[in-house]
Motif scaffolding. Structure first.
Motif, PDB file in Angstrom:
ATOM      1  N   LYS A  96      40.934  41.912  44.260  1.00 35.76           N
ATOM      2  CA  LYS A  96      40.664  42.405  45.620  1.00 35.76           C
ATOM      3  C   LYS A  96      39.254  41.997  46.054  1.00 35.76           C
ATOM      4  O   LYS A  96      39.025  41.633  47.204  1.00 35.76           O
ATOM      5  CB  LYS A  96      40.866  43.910  45.726  1.00 35.76           C
ATOM      6  CG  LYS A  96      39.949  44.775  44.905  1.00 35.76           C
ATOM      7  CD  LYS A  96      40.309  46.240  45.152  1.00 35.76           C
ATOM      8  CE  LYS A  96      39.379  47.129  44.343  1.00 35.76           C
ATOM      9  NZ  LYS A  96      39.758  48.526  44.409  1.00 35.76           N
ATOM     10  N   LYS A  97      38.305  42.003  45.114  1.00 37.53           N
ATOM     11  CA  LYS A  97      36.937  41.604  45.471  1.00 37.53           C
ATOM     12  C   LYS A  97      36.896  40.094  45.740  1.00 37.53           C
ATOM     13  O   LYS A  97      36.241  39.636  46.672  1.00 37.53           O
ATOM     14  CB  LYS A  97      35.969  41.984  44.348  1.00 37.53           C
ATOM     15  CG  LYS A  97      34.548  41.504  44.614  1.00 37.53           C
ATOM     16  CD  LYS A  97      33.492  42.308  43.938  1.00 37.53           C
ATOM     17  CE  LYS A  97      32.082  41.760  44.100  1.00 37.53           C
ATOM     18  NZ  LYS A  97      31.759  41.076  45.308  1.00 37.53           N
ATOM     19  N   GLN A  98      37.663  39.339  44.949  1.00 38.31           N
ATOM     20  CA  GLN A  98      37.656  37.887  45.147  1.00 38.31           C
ATOM     21  C   GLN A  98      38.292  37.516  46.491  1.00 38.31           C
ATOM     22  O   GLN A  98      37.861  36.577  47.148  1.00 38.31           O
ATOM     23  CB  GLN A  98      38.350  37.194  43.974  1.00 38.31           C
ATOM     24  CG  GLN A  98      37.633  37.524  42.657  1.00 38.31           C
ATOM     25  CD  GLN A  98      37.964  36.566  41.523  1.00 38.31           C
ATOM     26  OE1 GLN A  98      37.896  35.358  41.687  1.00 38.31           O
ATOM     27  NE2 GLN A  98      38.288  37.113  40.367  1.00 38.31           N
ATOM     28  N   PHE A  99      39.305  38.262  46.907  1.00 37.82           N
ATOM     29  CA  PHE A  99      39.895  38.024  48.232  1.00 37.82           C
ATOM     30  C   PHE A  99      38.856  38.338  49.309  1.00 37.82           C
ATOM     31  O   PHE A  99      38.616  37.528  50.214  1.00 37.82           O
ATOM     32  CB  PHE A  99      41.143  38.900  48.442  1.00 37.82           C
ATOM     33  CG  PHE A  99      42.428  38.180  48.145  1.00 37.82           C
ATOM     34  CD1 PHE A  99      43.103  37.502  49.150  1.00 37.82           C
ATOM     35  CD2 PHE A  99      42.942  38.162  46.862  1.00 37.82           C
ATOM     36  CE1 PHE A  99      44.292  36.827  48.882  1.00 37.82           C
ATOM     37  CE2 PHE A  99      44.126  37.490  46.581  1.00 37.82           C
ATOM     38  CZ  PHE A  99      44.802  36.826  47.589  1.00 37.82           C
ATOM     39  N   LEU A 100      38.221  39.496  49.196  1.00 34.66           N
ATOM     40  CA  LEU A 100      37.249  39.888  50.233  1.00 34.66           C
ATOM     41  C   LEU A 100      36.094  38.892  50.314  1.00 34.66           C
ATOM     42  O   LEU A 100      35.646  38.524  51.399  1.00 34.66           O
ATOM     43  CB  LEU A 100      36.691  41.282  49.932  1.00 34.66           C
ATOM     44  CG  LEU A 100      37.583  42.449  50.332  1.00 34.66           C
ATOM     45  CD1 LEU A 100      36.939  43.769  49.954  1.00 34.66           C
ATOM     46  CD2 LEU A 100      37.874  42.437  51.838  1.00 34.66           C
ATOM     47  N   LEU A 131      45.821  33.093  48.595  1.00 32.29           N
ATOM     48  CA  LEU A 131      44.446  33.135  49.110  1.00 32.29           C
ATOM     49  C   LEU A 131      44.205  31.964  50.080  1.00 32.29           C
ATOM     50  O   LEU A 131      43.645  32.129  51.171  1.00 32.29           O
ATOM     51  CB  LEU A 131      43.485  33.060  47.909  1.00 32.29           C
ATOM     52  CG  LEU A 131      42.001  33.213  48.114  1.00 32.29           C
ATOM     53  CD1 LEU A 131      41.687  34.519  48.801  1.00 32.29           C
ATOM     54  CD2 LEU A 131      41.278  33.158  46.768  1.00 32.29           C
ATOM     55  N   ALA A 132      44.678  30.776  49.663  1.00 31.22           N
ATOM     56  CA  ALA A 132      44.443  29.569  50.479  1.00 31.22           C
ATOM     57  C   ALA A 132      45.214  29.596  51.788  1.00 31.22           C
ATOM     58  O   ALA A 132      44.843  28.912  52.739  1.00 31.22           O
ATOM     59  CB  ALA A 132      44.819  28.326  49.679  1.00 31.22           C
ATOM     60  N   THR A 133      46.302  30.382  51.843  1.00 30.88           N
ATOM     61  CA  THR A 133      47.140  30.338  53.047  1.00 30.88           C
ATOM     62  C   THR A 133      47.033  31.609  53.886  1.00 30.88           C
ATOM     63  O   THR A 133      47.683  31.710  54.923  1.00 30.88           O
ATOM     64  CB  THR A 133      48.630  30.122  52.653  1.00 30.88           C
ATOM     65  OG1 THR A 133      49.009  31.142  51.718  1.00 30.88           O
ATOM     66  CG2 THR A 133      48.843  28.770  52.022  1.00 30.88           C
ATOM     67  N   SER A 154      36.201  35.799  49.619  1.00 33.61           N
ATOM     68  CA  SER A 154      36.627  34.466  50.076  1.00 33.61           C
ATOM     69  C   SER A 154      36.935  34.415  51.565  1.00 33.61           C
ATOM     70  O   SER A 154      36.914  33.337  52.160  1.00 33.61           O
ATOM     71  CB  SER A 154      37.889  34.030  49.326  1.00 33.61           C
ATOM     72  OG  SER A 154      37.673  34.103  47.957  1.00 33.61           O
ATOM     73  N   ILE A 155      37.261  35.551  52.170  1.00 32.31           N
ATOM     74  CA  ILE A 155      37.636  35.531  53.590  1.00 32.31           C
ATOM     75  C   ILE A 155      36.363  35.631  54.424  1.00 32.31           C
ATOM     76  O   ILE A 155      35.630  36.628  54.317  1.00 32.31           O
ATOM     77  CB  ILE A 155      38.588  36.698  53.932  1.00 32.31           C
ATOM     78  CG1 ILE A 155      39.852  36.600  53.061  1.00 32.31           C
ATOM     79  CG2 ILE A 155      38.957  36.699  55.409  1.00 32.31           C
ATOM     80  CD1 ILE A 155      40.691  37.852  53.039  1.00 32.31           C
ATOM     81  N   PRO A 156      36.045  34.609  55.212  1.00 33.14           N
ATOM     82  CA  PRO A 156      34.798  34.643  55.976  1.00 33.14           C
ATOM     83  C   PRO A 156      34.732  35.876  56.881  1.00 33.14           C
ATOM     84  O   PRO A 156      35.756  36.293  57.441  1.00 33.14           O
ATOM     85  CB  PRO A 156      34.845  33.360  56.818  1.00 33.14           C
ATOM     86  CG  PRO A 156      35.913  32.520  56.220  1.00 33.14           C
ATOM     87  CD  PRO A 156      36.848  33.417  55.489  1.00 33.14           C
TER      88      PRO A 156
END
Ligand code: SF4
Length: 326
Positions: free
Chosen positions: A110-114, A167-169, A116-118
């Motif tokens: 969840k932290k890695q998603f947050l 994540l990429a999409t 990564s999203i600008p």
């Protein structure tokens, strides 16, 4: 959508320039799955990095550019090499080779998603609201939102790859670039990943570019494909045409060496090796391995031209035939 405009790149080394991509000129269309195939070291990954604008010393663009253009939410956009990185995630995203190792194994997803999203794409949401959107998206991709609480080391290789693709999409990019997305996965998991990529492309109606040395991957999911050899594209066309009726001598030998169901004939590899990019032969780079090579082939670089409707190739023999037939 993606125009590759007379692009040449090289790596600057203490022993001189290593020219990895030579004068590539072609287009990748909207709403298609485009494959880039070729043996290891032929320049596939360098091309993909250049498409994604990861051009960092010692890699430099010597000539030409990449243009990413299209429309998103009714707004037209156009970015060239050097600007494309400004639109990472939003208009274009990248699934790198060995993507599974990109995730930090000891940080919850969840932290890695947050991270990564600008922030500009979070629409003034709180982190919880963004994570709720991510959870919903994961469900749409048949992934349990529980993975957000997990550490990457707790997931299988296939599941990590699915998470990277999610994540990429997540921001519905117009173009997704995937570098060897199924390498190091077992056959069943590979199929699942390919199906996931195909489903996503259909859903988003965007462009998916897949680099793979595995011709089976291209056969299964790409609409059109390019065959690379020693830094150049030697043939480009519809995937089914390339498999059923290859025209370039390299593609013909490559396709002829593939095993097929029900075909019991002995398969042989292509004799010889690709030339070292540090010291390629003058003229056609395939000439030392080509059974049809002539003196002209050994001296003059063949032009990449349309040899049949929608089919492009770089070969003197084919170009001469086209000229003869008017
Ligand atoms: Fe073979 Fe000549 Fe064609 Fe190169 S240009 S692939 S050497 S026939």
């Amino acid at each position: 959508m993606l125009k590759i405009d007379h692009l040449s790149t090289s790596y600057k080394t203490i022993d001189g320039d290593v020219h990895v991509i030579k004068d590539l000129d072609f287009e990748i269309y909207e709403n298609e799955i485009f494959g880039i195939a070729g043996e290891s070291g032929c320049g596939k990954t360098t091309l993909l990095k250049t498409l994604y604008d990861i051009v960092e010393f010692p890699l430099v663009i010597d000539q030409g550019k990449v243009i990413l253009s299209g429309e998103k939410n009714g707004q037209p956009f156009s970015f060239e090499s050097g600007q494309i990185r400004k639109t990472w995630w939003n208009n274009i995203s990248y699934v790198p080779q060995a993507a599974q190792s990109v995730l930090n194994p000891i940080v919850r997803l969840k932290k890695q998603f947050l991270d990564s999203i600008p922030k500009s794409q979070r629409k003034n949401e709180t982190p919880k609201q963004t994570l709720d959107r991510v959870a919903k998206y994961l469900e749409e991709l048949s992934l349990s939102p529980d993975v957000l609480e997990a550490y990457p080391f707790q997931l299988s290789g296939g599941m990590r790859q699915r998470v990277i693709i999610a994540l990429a999409t997540f921001m519905s990019p117009n173009v997704i670039l995937a570098d060897e997305p199924t390498t190091a996965l077992d056959v069943v998991v590979q199929r699942g990943i390919l199906m996931m990529l195909m489903r996503l492309q259909k859903q988003l109606k965007n462009t998916l570019v897949i680099v793979s040395h595995d011709m089976g991957v291209h056969y299964q999911i790409t609409d059109r494909m390019a065959i690379m050899y020693s830094g150049s594209i030697v043939e480009l066309g519809k995937t089914e045409d390339i498999f059923n009726d290859p025209v370039h001598p390299y593609t013909t030998m490559l396709v002829g060496s593939l095993p097929r169901v029900g075909d019991k004939s002995q398969k042989v590899g292509i004799p010889g090796r690709p030339p070292a990019l540090t010291n390629p032969p003058p003229g056609c780079r395939f000439a030392p391995r080509c059974p049809h090579a002539t003196d002209r082939c050994r001296q003059e670089v063949p032009q990449f031209r349309e040899v049949k409707p929608g089919r492009f190739a770089a070969c003197h023999l084919l170009n001469e035939e086209v000229q003869k037939n008017g």
